[in-house]
Write an enzyme that holds these catalytic residues in place. Structure first.
Site, PDB file in Angstrom:
ATOM      1  N   LEU A  41      44.440  42.415  32.866  1.00  0.00           N
ATOM      2  CA  LEU A  41      45.841  42.815  33.436  1.00  0.00           C
ATOM      3  C   LEU A  41      46.158  41.516  33.997  1.00  0.00           C
ATOM      4  CD1 LEU A  41      44.453  46.001  35.380  1.00  0.00           C
ATOM      5  CD2 LEU A  41      46.002  46.019  33.800  1.00  0.00           C
TER       6      LEU A  41
ATOM      7  N   LYS B 145      42.044  49.258  42.148  1.00  0.00           N
ATOM      8  CA  LYS B 145      41.356  48.335  41.125  1.00  0.00           C
ATOM      9  C   LYS B 145      39.731  47.935  41.496  1.00  0.00           C
ATOM     10  CE  LYS B 145      42.176  43.902  38.920  1.00  0.00           C
ATOM     11  NZ  LYS B 145      40.961  43.043  39.305  1.00  0.00           N
TER      12      LYS B 145
ATOM     13  N   ARG C 272      32.752  44.824  28.336  1.00  0.00           N
ATOM     14  CA  ARG C 272      33.822  44.273  27.749  1.00  0.00           C
ATOM     15  C   ARG C 272      33.601  42.866  26.812  1.00  0.00           C
ATOM     16  NH1 ARG C 272      38.942  42.964  31.532  1.00  0.00           N
ATOM     17  NH2 ARG C 272      37.673  41.364  32.073  1.00  0.00           N
TER      18      ARG C 272
ATOM     19  N   GLU D  42      34.925  51.568  34.771  1.00  0.00           N
ATOM     20  CA  GLU D  42      34.291  50.542  35.630  1.00  0.00           C
ATOM     21  C   GLU D  42      32.865  51.122  36.035  1.00  0.00           C
ATOM     22  OE1 GLU D  42      35.642  46.444  36.511  1.00  0.00           O
ATOM     23  OE2 GLU D  42      36.499  48.113  35.387  1.00  0.00           O
TER      24      GLU D  42
ATOM     25  N   ASP E 231      36.799  35.010  43.894  1.00  0.00           N
ATOM     26  CA  ASP E 231      37.829  35.346  43.108  1.00  0.00           C
ATOM     27  C   ASP E 231      39.083  34.582  43.687  1.00  0.00           C
ATOM     28  OD1 ASP E 231      36.226  37.279  41.930  1.00  0.00           O
ATOM     29  OD2 ASP E 231      36.770  39.118  43.087  1.00  0.00           O
TER      30      ASP E 231
END
Length: 793
Positions: free
Chosen positions: A98, A130, A151, A188, A48
């Site tokens: 986001l 998050k 998504r 989520e 990430d």
């Protein structure tokens, strides 16, 4: 795809549209490939942190060269395309991403923009965790679950309804009253962290590939063609918003909430799982505190999180702020420093602890994780290496949660090129060459049996000798002990720096660099780097018995490896330096002649201090000598008791276990340990060498002291006149009292001197009497009556 990326300086692209376009194409391709690996294959090839770095660079490039930005840019799109294994679902309202911020300054700047755009000085916001999971959309019609979709790219996702129905946290039917006719709940899906390790272990045991992290375990589990596989996995879900809402007509009319947090309360009443960690904040300082609170609790939450999301609470203000093509303007995600990153595993080696336990660890290319640079990480034991399936040369996932020791989580198997090789646990000790074996049948760990002379075990014992609880030799700490017994301890880190392209300077000024490292297989790079270094030097101390015989001259040529710093900042270069003496080479100031000239070194100040302190330590009382010998179970308390009852080393050595056990404060376990220690030849040799060097082996006859503190528990905090910390405790114990380290309801009295800290305040809160340091001697001489304090009943 390797994590290694081109790092072209930003200023090299400014004003050069052609080079900027080339770099833009490189970044866009890397990001799109990373998205496909992450969203479509559930097999990430970038951490990430690296993805965020590339994305941030792309945004900066587009700000400098606006002509590069467009509707097809990764900065204008979301997620990844559907895999094709599931039916496509067109979202009636886009599932946006986001905007991320990575510092409090960026977050505060976003808040100021919101205040300016809304014309309000205070804008209440929700602070939400998050969740690091898989985004999902749940469509309920007349209160019943009709469809679940991922998504995807934000506009088209995948139909995973059959799999979602197997997740117990997702209700098939909403509870309560007043549901709208149609509502899309967004949330989520996550894999509980408490179940992740055991789940991965079971996969590896059955021959399946381990998931890299809990997020990918969730994604891979939800995208199973067979819903029964999804049902067998402990998935959960948390709702964090709504999309489409159609009120419709019904017996209990739907009243739409006015705020974000009211939506969460309503969703909870309908039986949908909402986060217990969500709070309301109004100021930047409140936001900062919430970030710190959640950051501290991060590893203890039920799911992985990678940041805190702030959303404008008022829905009317959300609508007025609007959104870009990929993200709402009314929300921002503060990203925590990464707990997981990718780096290259250059080698797997083993280290030996004080007890001889041999533990594998990874040597890696240095990487920043959770705010600190990491180059080594534990792998626990050979079985753990096999369970995780990591190989030397792998691109690996590295994790560090809070202050926890960094750990290699898993390999990125899709990044392998065939040059990687498996790890084999050595048969002999890497520190001394002794044959390794389990301590007893059935043990998982291997141990080095060469307790006497194994440098790795010796290092720990020598450091212990110099500690405050033992002989208290200033200058003989961890680093000095390492220099005496394992001067090459950082050799693998030095070699890893060469692999990464950094330089190494030898003591005579020779500069080393590894050329062509990138052309070698990853699993061979570290060995090539080590071949450039000088031959390893042997230690000057091979037994603690010789510690008091070392002369200054013996330590003249002890070299160690040290990181090079400039103005207090590390450079990632290394240098070979003398530890105990000053430099023997210095850079010449002459323009002609050699660049480096030889000079006569001298004993350094730290060496002179250590030798002076070592001489003073020879006269330490017997109990400290006993502690310094590293006899198992013998700490300061037991050592004082033994020395008080048997005031010479010879008397303690001659006593049998039964006699030792009769000493008040010793007992059977300690007595047996002491008795067995003196039966070992090399142990007795240490005592003989120390005695020959002048170390005190017998206490002088102590004058009788009263037992005025018998039955009392005393806590001493801060400085006491005429006593060091251990001496103050010894004085209490000698008078029959117990010297405790912490305050509780059972504490009789606290003596608070300068630097006492919070113990006095805690005592007062518990109603425990407190005196200052000026009355400590009165306590020792006459007990509580001398202080006018009534003895406890």
């Amino acid at each position: 795809m390797s994590e290694a990326t081109s790092r072209q300086p930003r200023n090299a692209l400014e004003g050069d549209p052609h080079q900027a376009h080339i770099r833009w194409s490189q970044l866009a391709d890397q990001i799109e490939e990373a998205r496909r690996a992450y969203y479509e294959r559930d097999d990430p090839t970038l951490s990430d942190a690296e993805y965020d770095r590339l994305f941030s660079e792309l945004e900066s490039l587009e700000r400098e060269h606006p002509e590069l930005a467009g509707p097809s840019s990764p900065t204008a799109t979301v997620g990844g395309a559907p895999k094709g294994s599931f039916a496509p679902v067109a979202h009636q309202r886009p599932m946006l991403s986001l905007d991320d911020v990575f510092s409090l300054e960026e977050l505060h700047a976003w808040v100021r923009r919101v205040q300016e755009d809304t014309g309000r000085e205070r804008v209440p916001m929700t602070a939400e965790v998050k969740v690091d999971g898989l985004a999902i959309s749940l469509l309920y019609v007349d209160g019943r679950l009709e469809r679940a979709a991922t998504r995807g790219d934000g506009r088209v996702g995948e139909d995973v309804t059959a799999n979602a129905r197997t997740i117990s946290a997702i209700p098939e039917r909403l509870t309560g009253r007043g549901h709208p006719r149609r509502i899309e709940v967004r949330g989520e899906v996550f894999f509980p962290t408490a179940r992740f390790q055991e789940f991965n272990a079971a996969r590896v045991a059955s021959g399946e590939r381990a998931f890299v992290n809990a997020r990918n375990a969730a994604a891979g589990s939800l995208r199973q063609k067979d819903p029964s596989i999804t049902a067998s996995r402990p998935l959960s879900m948390v709702a964090h918003g709504v999309g489409l809402v159609e009120a419709g007509d019904g017996p209990a009319p739907f009243a739409e909430p006015a705020t974000q947090h009211q939506w969460y309360r309503l969703l909870g009443e309908w039986g949908l799982p909402v986060s217990p960690y969500t709070t309301l904040v109004e100021t930047s300082s409140e936001m900062d505190r919430r970030i710190e609170e959640l950051g501290d609790r991060r590893s203890a939450l039920v799911h992985e999180i990678d940041g805190v999301v702030f959303k404008v609470d008022d829905l009317a203000l959300q609508a007025s702020l609007g959104a870009t093509s990929r993200a709402p303007r009314w929300a921002a995600a503060f990203k925590f420093p990464p707990q997981e990153v990718n780096t290259r595993l250059l080698d797997i080696r083993v280290q030996v602890g004080r007890t001889g336990r041999v533990t594998p660890y990874g040597v890696m290319e240095k990487v920043l994780v959770s705010g600190s640079h990491v180059q080594r990480a534990t792998l626990h034991n050979a079985q753990e290496v096999a369970r995780k399936g990591v190989r030397i040369g792998d691109l690996v996932v590295l994790r560090k949660a809070g202050d926890v020791i960094p750990e290699i989580v898993a390999p990125v198997e899709s990044a392998r090129d065939g040059s990687e090789r498996p790890f084999a646990m050595p048969a002999t000790c890497p520190s001394c060459g002794a044959e390794l074996a389990p301590e007893k049948d059935g043990d998982v760990d291997l141990r080095c049996p060469n307790t006497a002379h194994c440098p790795a075990q010796l290092t720990e014992r020598v450091s212990h000798i110099g500690s405050r609880g033992a002989l208290d030799i200033e200058g003989l700490g961890d680093e000095a002990a390492l220099a005496l017994t394992q001067p090459e301890a950082d050799r693998d880190a030095v070699a890893a720096a060469l692999v990464e392209g950094h330089g190494v300077t030898l003591e005579d000024g020779t500069r080393l660099r590894l050329e062509g490292a990138e052309e070698l297989p990853h699993a061979q790079q570290l060995a090539a780097a080590e071949a450039l270094l000088p031959a390893p030097q042997p230690p000057v101390l091979t037994s603690e018995g010789a510690l008091f015989d070392l002369r200054s001259e013996d330590l003249r040529d002890v070299m160690v490896w040290r990181p090079v710093t400039v103005d207090g900042e590390t450079t990632d270069d290394w240098a070979q330096v003398r530890y105990f003496w000053t430099k023997a080479w210095r850079r010449s100031t002459r323009r002609s002649g050699p660049a480096w000239i030889h000079v006569d070194p001298e004993p350094a100040k730290n060496l002179l201090l250590m030798l002076e302190e070592r001489e003073r330590a020879k006269s330490q009382p017997l109990w400290r000598v006993l502690v310094a010998l590293s006899i198992r179970h013998v700490g300061p308390t037991a050592a004082r008791a033994l020395a008080a009852h048997l005031p010479s080393m010879e008397a303690i050595r001659a006593a049998d276990a039964d006699s030792l056990a009769q000493v008040d404060g010793v007992g059977g376990v300690i007595a047996q340990s002491v008795h067995e220690w003196f039966r070992v030849d090399w142990h007795r040799e240490i005592v003989a060498q120390w005695a020959a060097a002048g170390v005190r082996m017998e206490d002088e006859a102590a004058e009788e002291v009263s037992d005025v503190l018998t039955g009392l528990t005393i806590v001493v905090s801060g400085a006491m006149p005429g006593y060091d910390r251990e001496g103050a405790k010894a004085a209490i114990v000698a008078r029959g009292g117990k010297a405790a380290g912490s305050v509780s309801k059972r504490t009789t009295l606290v003596v608070a001197g300068p630097g006492a800290g919070s113990k006095a305040a805690k005592a007062e809160a518990l109603g425990v009497p407190v005196i200052d340091e000026t009355r400590f001697q009165d306590l020792l001489d006459g007990g509580l009556p001398a202080l006018g304090i009534e003895a406890p009943s």
